[in-house]
Design an enzyme around this catalytic site. Structure first.
Site, PDB file in Angstrom:
ATOM      1  CD  GLU A 111      -2.210  -7.684   2.863  1.00 23.36           C
ATOM      2  OE1 GLU A 111      -1.833  -6.519   2.620  1.00 23.36           O
ATOM      3  OE2 GLU A 111      -2.884  -7.973   3.856  1.00 23.36           O
ATOM      4  N   GLY A 146       0.598  -5.080   0.846  1.00 17.80           N
ATOM      5  CA  GLY A 146      -0.632  -5.136   0.053  1.00 17.80           C
ATOM      6  C   GLY A 146      -0.418  -5.743  -1.326  1.00 17.80           C
ATOM      7  CB  ALA A 163      -0.876  -0.023   1.238  1.00 21.09           C
ATOM      8  CD  GLU A 207       1.834  -5.691   5.526  1.00 21.66           C
ATOM      9  OE1 GLU A 207       2.656  -6.592   5.805  1.00 21.66           O
ATOM     10  OE2 GLU A 207       1.001  -5.786   4.608  1.00 21.66           O
TER      11      GLU A 207
END
Ligand code: CO8
Length: 258
Positions: free
Chosen positions: A112, A109, A65, A132
């Site tokens: 993911e 992300g 992200a 993260e």
């Protein structure tokens, strides 16, 4: 439709979506998630498309992200916006098979997102990770849940707790990816695989996707019953008649999605 953070094309029966934020290693921001959700939804509704490939660049599928977009947000911002939620929900509603073709970094992300696809083909330079923890947060779009189901608790826990990266060989060994190919062959291989899927009945492909995904959501007994009912139901399709007739007549079936 004009997109700014992704590129979309349709080649034969395959939709190709390329994440395209080269200056940010394809980091996922709100605009990208929104555009990705819309593009996938439109490919899902496009009758000529029978399989979808999601890919990035040679250097990065997506490095997570967008940290710069998130950094100053408060809990209230995150909670009230339900950050990333609409895009990921749209993604999960896509009924056609989605192949992740991963080269370079698939972190946070990005990892993911790859795991939200139906399977992952990766280049030999791919690197997966859930870093993260280094930023003081945990995964937020399913990493702790999906990675654990794919590679088991021990490796998932280690990946999330240390933030280390996994190379392509380890990803294949541990079941995160279906296959590793030389980097320069990744797209050709993804297209070949998607074309193979596109030859099948699109109804059956959707049924396969529903049945395999159901295995993550239910008990074995319920899952097998769900599979059996899909098996039964497919006898109502012309494609089942065509597939079995073609076998008996020793010819290639022509599936029409009917
Ligand atoms: N966000 C924003 N910008 C990024 C990101 C990112 N995740 N990753 C890379 N960039 C930018 C860099 O800032 C840099 O920009 P600039 O040139 O303006 O400084 C450019 O991309 C190139 O990156 P690097 O110079 O760092 O390139 P390197 O080759 O040295 O390193 C790495 C590449 C290893 C990928 C490195 O960039 C890196 O570690 N990136 C961050 C990886 C990371 O921590 N990802 C996890 C992010 S958090 C997350 O994904 C949470 C998901 C859950 C969201 C839930 C919502 C509900």
């Amino acid at each position: 439709m004009g997109y700014e953070t992704i590129r979309v094309e349709v080649e034969d029966h395959v939709g190709i979506v390329r994440l395209d934020r080269p200056d940010a290693m394809n980091a996922l921001n709100s605009q990208l998630l929104d555009e990705l959700g819309k593009a996938l939804c439109s490919l899902d509704q496009n009758d000529t498309v029978r399989a979808i490939i999601l890919t990035g660049s040679d250097k990065a599928f997506a490095a997570g992200a967008d940290i710069k977009e998130m950094a100053d947000k408060s809990f209230v911002d995150m909670f009230s916006e339900d950050y990333f939620s609409a895009g990921t929900e749209r993604f999960l509603r896509v009924r056609k098979p989605i192949i992740a073709a991963v080269a370079g970094y698939a972190l946070g992300g990005g990892c993911e997102l790859a795991m939200m696809c139906d399977f992952i083909l990766c280049a030999d330079n791919a690197k997966f990770g859930q870093p993260e923890i280094n930023l003081g947060v945990v995964a937020g779009i399913g990493g702790t849940q999906r990675l654990t189901r794919f590679v088991g608790k021990s490796k998932s826990m280690e990946m999330h707790l240390t933030g280390r990266m996994m190379d392509a060989a380890e990803a294949e060994r541990s079941g995160l990816v279906s296959r590793v190919v030389p980097a320069k062959e990744l797209m050709a291989e993804a297209l070949k695989t998607a074309a193979k899927i596109a030859e099948k009945s699109p109804l059956t492909a959707m049924a396969v996707k529903e049945a395999v995904n159901r295995s993550y959501e239910t008990t074995l007994r319920e899952g097998v019953l769900f599979e059996r009912r899909l098996f039964n139901a497919l006898f109502a399709t012309e494609d089942q008649k065509e597939g079995m007739a073609a076998f008996a007549e020793k010819r290639t079936p022509q599936f029409r999605g009917k």
